[in-house]
Design a protein around this motif. Structure first.
Motif, short mmCIF file in Angstrom:
data_model
loop_
_atom_site.label_atom_id
_atom_site.label_comp_id
_atom_site.label_asym_id
_atom_site.label_seq_id
_atom_site.Cartn_x
_atom_site.Cartn_y
_atom_site.Cartn_z
N TYR A 110 -55.74 8.13 -30.74
CA TYR A 110 -55.99 9.49 -31.20
C TYR A 110 -54.89 10.45 -30.77
CZ TYR A 110 -60.63 7.69 -32.26
OH TYR A 110 -61.65 6.95 -32.78
N LEU A 111 -53.97 9.98 -29.94
CA LEU A 111 -52.86 10.83 -29.49
C LEU A 111 -52.02 11.29 -30.67
CD1 LEU A 111 -51.26 12.08 -27.16
CD2 LEU A 111 -50.03 9.91 -26.93
N LYS A 112 -51.87 10.44 -31.69
CA LYS A 112 -51.03 10.83 -32.83
C LYS A 112 -51.61 12.01 -33.60
CE LYS A 112 -52.70 6.96 -35.71
NZ LYS A 112 -53.15 6.07 -34.62
N TYR A 113 -52.93 12.17 -33.56
CA TYR A 113 -53.54 13.34 -34.20
C TYR A 113 -53.28 14.61 -33.38
CZ TYR A 113 -55.82 9.97 -37.20
OH TYR A 113 -56.05 8.96 -38.11
N LEU A 114 -53.17 14.46 -32.07
CA LEU A 114 -52.79 15.58 -31.22
C LEU A 114 -51.34 15.98 -31.48
CD1 LEU A 114 -53.56 17.50 -28.89
CD2 LEU A 114 -52.72 15.74 -27.30
N VAL A 115 -50.46 14.97 -31.64
CA VAL A 115 -49.05 15.25 -31.96
C VAL A 115 -48.95 15.97 -33.30
CG1 VAL A 115 -46.82 14.18 -32.48
CG2 VAL A 115 -48.19 13.30 -30.59
N LEU A 116 -49.72 15.53 -34.28
CA LEU A 116 -49.73 16.17 -35.60
C LEU A 116 -50.18 17.63 -35.49
CD1 LEU A 116 -49.71 16.16 -38.73
CD2 LEU A 116 -52.05 15.26 -38.64
N THR A 117 -51.26 17.87 -34.77
CA THR A 117 -51.83 19.21 -34.68
C THR A 117 -50.94 20.17 -33.91
OG1 THR A 117 -54.06 18.26 -34.76
CG2 THR A 117 -53.86 20.53 -33.98
N VAL A 118 -50.40 19.69 -32.78
CA VAL A 118 -49.64 20.57 -31.89
C VAL A 118 -48.19 20.69 -32.32
CG1 VAL A 118 -48.85 20.95 -29.52
CG2 VAL A 118 -51.19 20.14 -29.96
N PHE A 119 -47.50 19.57 -32.45
CA PHE A 119 -46.05 19.60 -32.63
C PHE A 119 -45.61 19.75 -34.08
CE2 PHE A 119 -46.46 17.81 -28.43
CZ PHE A 119 -45.39 18.37 -27.74
N VAL A 120 -46.36 19.21 -35.02
CA VAL A 120 -45.96 19.30 -36.42
C VAL A 120 -46.44 20.61 -37.06
CG1 VAL A 120 -46.15 18.26 -38.72
CG2 VAL A 120 -45.88 16.81 -36.70
N ILE A 121 -47.66 21.04 -36.69
CA ILE A 121 -48.24 22.22 -37.33
C ILE A 121 -48.28 23.43 -36.40
CG2 ILE A 121 -50.31 23.15 -38.43
CD1 ILE A 121 -50.97 20.28 -39.33
N GLY A 122 -48.87 23.26 -35.21
CA GLY A 122 -49.14 24.40 -34.34
C GLY A 122 -47.91 25.13 -33.83
N LEU A 123 -47.00 24.41 -33.17
CA LEU A 123 -45.84 25.07 -32.57
C LEU A 123 -44.91 25.70 -33.61
CD1 LEU A 123 -44.98 22.64 -29.63
CD2 LEU A 123 -46.18 24.83 -29.55
N PRO A 136 -38.81 23.41 -35.44
CA PRO A 136 -39.44 22.16 -35.90
C PRO A 136 -39.71 21.27 -34.68
CG PRO A 136 -37.09 22.09 -36.30
CD PRO A 136 -37.38 23.46 -35.77
N ALA A 137 -40.80 21.55 -33.97
CA ALA A 137 -41.03 21.01 -32.64
C ALA A 137 -41.05 19.49 -32.59
CB ALA A 137 -42.33 21.57 -32.07
N PHE A 138 -41.71 18.85 -33.56
CA PHE A 138 -41.75 17.39 -33.54
C PHE A 138 -40.36 16.80 -33.68
CE2 PHE A 138 -41.95 13.39 -35.95
CZ PHE A 138 -42.57 12.60 -35.00
N CYS A 139 -39.60 17.28 -34.67
CA CYS A 139 -38.24 16.79 -34.87
C CYS A 139 -37.36 17.08 -33.65
CB CYS A 139 -37.61 17.43 -36.10
SG CYS A 139 -38.41 16.99 -37.66
N LYS A 140 -37.54 18.24 -33.06
CA LYS A 140 -36.66 18.69 -31.99
C LYS A 140 -36.94 17.98 -30.67
CE LYS A 140 -35.03 22.94 -29.75
NZ LYS A 140 -35.15 24.44 -29.74
N TYR A 141 -38.21 17.74 -30.37
CA TYR A 141 -38.57 17.25 -29.03
C TYR A 141 -39.07 15.81 -28.98
CZ TYR A 141 -38.39 22.23 -27.91
OH TYR A 141 -37.99 23.52 -27.74
N ILE A 142 -39.54 15.26 -30.10
CA ILE A 142 -40.19 13.95 -30.03
C ILE A 142 -39.58 12.91 -30.95
CG2 ILE A 142 -42.35 12.71 -30.43
CD1 ILE A 142 -43.87 15.17 -29.59
N CYS A 143 -39.35 13.21 -32.19
CA CYS A 143 -39.10 12.20 -33.23
C CYS A 143 -38.02 11.17 -32.85
CB CYS A 143 -38.70 12.87 -34.54
SG CYS A 143 -38.51 11.68 -35.89
N PRO A 144 -38.39 9.91 -32.66
CA PRO A 144 -37.40 8.89 -32.33
C PRO A 144 -36.52 8.51 -33.52
CG PRO A 144 -39.53 7.88 -32.61
CD PRO A 144 -39.76 9.35 -32.71
#
Length: 270
Positions: A110-123, A136-144
């Protein structure tokens, strides 16, 4: 494999060290593939979505939302199994020699749904600067995918860029290495625990037109299908079918021919 090479067919980018910016970049592929990869001909849906959400004049992206909706409703996580370039890279990584965990703990899925909610949409939507623009928080901080497909190749191909590297690149490199090691040890580690695009398609997996079908009359509950699944899905008991990437290993392993993949109305037991 075909999706990976088709989406990254701009060969001049790999020896010139630049990024394709032609007309094809206005289109998104259904899978995870970095916009800034030297070979990328198209855009990543997550990157495009964050760019719109974090723009100074926020507008809802009907194109991106519609594309994800159509692909999700028609194919579900078949995209993860066969049309995602980063999924292909994960398959290759898992083939490398090293320790393997065949039955990892599945609760953190379920962690991936948290990543979607927080980093892709929320931030990108709410954490904005003085100009009203979000990162673009997911791209900037996480996306491998961005680090492996774009960051590392561009740094190798462009020595003048190396003095500008800082703490963020070090963080992304460290995280990418952890994910690479995770993919070697656990099949599709990123898909399983962190991928927000997989989370989106997972929401459609139970209702998509392309399904895993179970003939209850033929199914003897022998467990061969669940043992064959690398993602820990039990096709005969569909509680985890949102994780199924439609790879077909379970159908091939079924000794009774009870499982089929295709566009049909009957599905595995709900």
């Amino acid at each position: 494999m075909a999706a990976f090479f088709a989406g990254n067919a701009y060969l001049p980018g790999f020896w010139r060290g630049n990024i394709y910016k032609g007309p094809l970049k206005q289109f998104c592929v259904p899978g995870l593939n970095c916009y800034s990869c030297p070979g990328a001909l198209t855009s990543c849906p997550l990157g495009a979505l964050q760019a719109v959400l974090g723009s100074i004049k926020y507008r809802f992206s009907y194109y991106i939302a519609g594309m994800l909706l159509v692909f999700g409703l028609v194919l579900g996580r078949f995209i993860c199994g066969f049309l995602c370039p980063f999924g292909f890279l994960q398959d290759l990584l898992h083939k490398l020699p090293g320790p393997k965990i065949k039955r990892p703990w599945n609760k953190p899925r379920y962690l991936k749904y948290l990543v979607l909610t927080v980093f892709v949409i929320g931030l990108p939507l709410f954490m904005v600067n003085s100009l009203g623009m979000g990162d673009p928080a997911f791209c900037k901080y996480i996306c491998p995918a961005g680090t492996i497909e774009a960051g590392w190749p561009l740094i190798l191909l462009n020595p003048p860029l190396r003095p500008a590297l800082g703490a963020l690149f070090a963080w992304k490199t460290a995280l990418a290495l952890v994910i690479v090691m995770g993919c070697i040890i656990i099949y599709r580690f990123f898909c399983r625990y962190l991928c927000p695009l997989g989370a989106i398609y997972g929401l459609f997996n139970r209702i998509s037109l392309y399904q895993l079908h179970c003939n209850k009359e033929k199914c003897l509950q022998c467990g061969a299908c669940s043992k064959a699944c690398h993602l820990g899905v039990d096709p005969a008991h569909s509680k985890t079918l949102c994780e199924c990437i439609r790879c077909g290993d379970c159908a091939a392993a079924c000794p009774h021919g009870a499982l089929k993949l295709g566009f049909k109305k009957n599905r595995c037991s709900q």
